[in-house]
Design a protein around this motif. Structure first.
Motif, mmCIF file in Angstrom:
data_model
loop_
_atom_site.group_PDB
_atom_site.id
_atom_site.type_symbol
_atom_site.label_atom_id
_atom_site.label_comp_id
_atom_site.label_asym_id
_atom_site.label_seq_id
_atom_site.Cartn_x
_atom_site.Cartn_y
_atom_site.Cartn_z
ATOM 1 N N LYS A 38 0.889 -1.404 -0.212
ATOM 2 C CA LYS A 38 -0.025 -0.070 -0.172
ATOM 3 C C LYS A 38 0.856 1.270 0.021
ATOM 4 O O LYS A 38 0.611 2.372 -0.712
ATOM 5 C CB LYS A 38 -0.862 0.069 1.064
ATOM 6 C CG LYS A 38 -2.083 -1.212 1.113
ATOM 7 C CD LYS A 38 -2.687 -1.290 2.430
ATOM 8 C CE LYS A 38 -3.751 -2.295 2.500
ATOM 9 N NZ LYS A 38 -4.555 -2.228 3.766
ATOM 10 N N ALA A 46 2.580 1.577 -3.370
ATOM 11 C CA ALA A 46 1.361 2.151 -4.462
ATOM 12 C C ALA A 46 1.181 3.598 -4.333
ATOM 13 O O ALA A 46 0.668 4.102 -5.264
ATOM 14 C CB ALA A 46 0.239 1.404 -4.288
ATOM 15 N N ASN A 47 1.395 4.283 -3.255
ATOM 16 C CA ASN A 47 0.846 5.696 -2.878
ATOM 17 C C ASN A 47 2.072 6.793 -3.137
ATOM 18 O O ASN A 47 1.837 7.841 -2.842
ATOM 19 C CB ASN A 47 0.435 5.792 -1.693
ATOM 20 C CG ASN A 47 -1.089 5.160 -1.706
ATOM 21 O OD1 ASN A 47 -1.820 5.066 -2.584
ATOM 22 N ND2 ASN A 47 -1.511 4.422 -0.510
ATOM 23 N N ILE A 48 3.472 5.922 -3.421
ATOM 24 C CA ILE A 48 4.531 7.000 -3.452
ATOM 25 C C ILE A 48 4.976 7.136 -4.844
ATOM 26 O O ILE A 48 5.174 6.031 -5.615
ATOM 27 C CB ILE A 48 5.721 6.418 -2.582
ATOM 28 C CG1 ILE A 48 5.278 6.545 -1.068
ATOM 29 C CG2 ILE A 48 6.998 7.377 -2.603
ATOM 30 C CD1 ILE A 48 6.307 6.007 -0.092
ATOM 31 N N LYS A 49 5.139 8.285 -5.257
ATOM 32 C CA LYS A 49 5.976 8.408 -6.496
ATOM 33 C C LYS A 49 7.323 9.114 -6.253
ATOM 34 O O LYS A 49 7.739 9.939 -5.719
ATOM 35 C CB LYS A 49 5.275 9.634 -7.103
ATOM 36 C CG LYS A 49 3.689 9.424 -7.655
ATOM 37 C CD LYS A 49 3.011 10.514 -8.431
ATOM 38 C CE LYS A 49 1.558 10.189 -8.754
ATOM 39 N NZ LYS A 49 0.775 11.102 -9.375
ATOM 40 N N ARG A 108 3.322 8.489 7.812
ATOM 41 C CA ARG A 108 2.074 9.031 7.476
ATOM 42 C C ARG A 108 2.024 10.397 8.060
ATOM 43 O O ARG A 108 1.571 11.324 7.390
ATOM 44 C CB ARG A 108 0.760 8.014 7.944
ATOM 45 C CG ARG A 108 -0.312 8.291 7.335
ATOM 46 C CD ARG A 108 -1.409 7.162 7.506
ATOM 47 N NE ARG A 108 -1.453 6.596 8.814
ATOM 48 C CZ ARG A 108 -2.180 6.894 9.634
ATOM 49 N NH1 ARG A 108 -3.092 7.951 9.677
ATOM 50 N NH2 ARG A 108 -2.007 6.306 10.790
ATOM 51 N N GLN A 140 4.049 13.053 6.126
ATOM 52 C CA GLN A 140 3.412 13.425 4.984
ATOM 53 C C GLN A 140 2.284 14.374 5.264
ATOM 54 O O GLN A 140 1.834 15.442 4.455
ATOM 55 C CB GLN A 140 2.888 12.092 4.301
ATOM 56 C CG GLN A 140 3.837 11.132 3.860
ATOM 57 C CD GLN A 140 4.905 11.743 2.843
ATOM 58 O OE1 GLN A 140 4.477 12.575 2.145
ATOM 59 N NE2 GLN A 140 5.941 10.987 2.586
#
Length: 202
Positions: free
Chosen positions: A13, A16-19, A145, A148
């Protein structure tokens, strides 16, 4: 208590959310965290006075190593006949040997060997149960989290809280019995008290 499978799902997860900017090499990032762990363990000689080992922060760096090993699972992964338990038994207790083998296993993306060596370090060097690495991993994900949510990407997040790294406050919270589902609010309370309130006064 968390499991390895739960940690793997959590890391999927996260990834998938980190560029990432540029090429993402989890094995190389993992080795970087091994080096930071060795610095906290005072295993790296420098020209300066030899520091005292900081076992708490060294363990948190091991948690970061664990995260990158999870992140790299399945990508050009070596087929390894050894089970994780076999790797734990054979890793011994000498940190220099374990670190060498850990760097090698991460480089070749040997997942079983890497997890075995990490959990072996937990037991034989940090004197913790192997399940602690899963618990602290989940705690570190909460800190990530929190970072961020408080401006880490745009650079406004303050990592030093009253002269101490946020990692240290995380360790205090986990060792003080703060539950994972309460951890975000706990960190927020401390951050507002130690960092935000102080900056407003200044």
């Amino acid at each position: 208590m968390y499991t390895l499978e739960q940690c793997l799902e959590q890391q999927k997860k996260v990834d998938a959310n980190i560029k990432h900017n540029g090429t993402y090499l989890p094995w190389l990032a993992g080795i970087g965290e091994v080096i930071e762990m060795c610095e906290h363990l005072a295993l790296i000689s420098t020209w300066k006075k030899q520091p005292e080992p900081d076992m708490k922060q060294a363990f948190m760096e091991l948690v970061d190593v664990f995260a990158f090993v999870l992140s790299g699972k399945g990508e050009n992964e070596e087929t390894c006949p050894n089970t994780i338990s076999e790797c734990i038994e054979c890793c011994g207790s000498h940190p220099d040997l374990i670190v060498k083998n850990l760097i090698r296993s991460i480089t070749y993306n040997d997942f079983n060997a890497s997890i075995g060596l990490i959990t072996g370090l937990c037991r034989n060097y940090f004197y913790r149960e192997y399940g602690d690495i899963y618990y602290y991993y989940m705690g570190k994900q909460t800190l990530t989290r929190f970072r961020q949510a408080n401006g880490y990407k745009d650079g406004s997040y303050i990592k030093m809280w009253g002269g101490r790294e946020d990692n240290e406050y995380l360790t205090d919270a986990l060792e003080g019995g703060v539950e994972i589902d309460e951890l975000f609010d706990h960190l927020n309370s401390v951050y507002n008290r130690v960092v935000i309130a102080k900056s407003e006064v200044e």
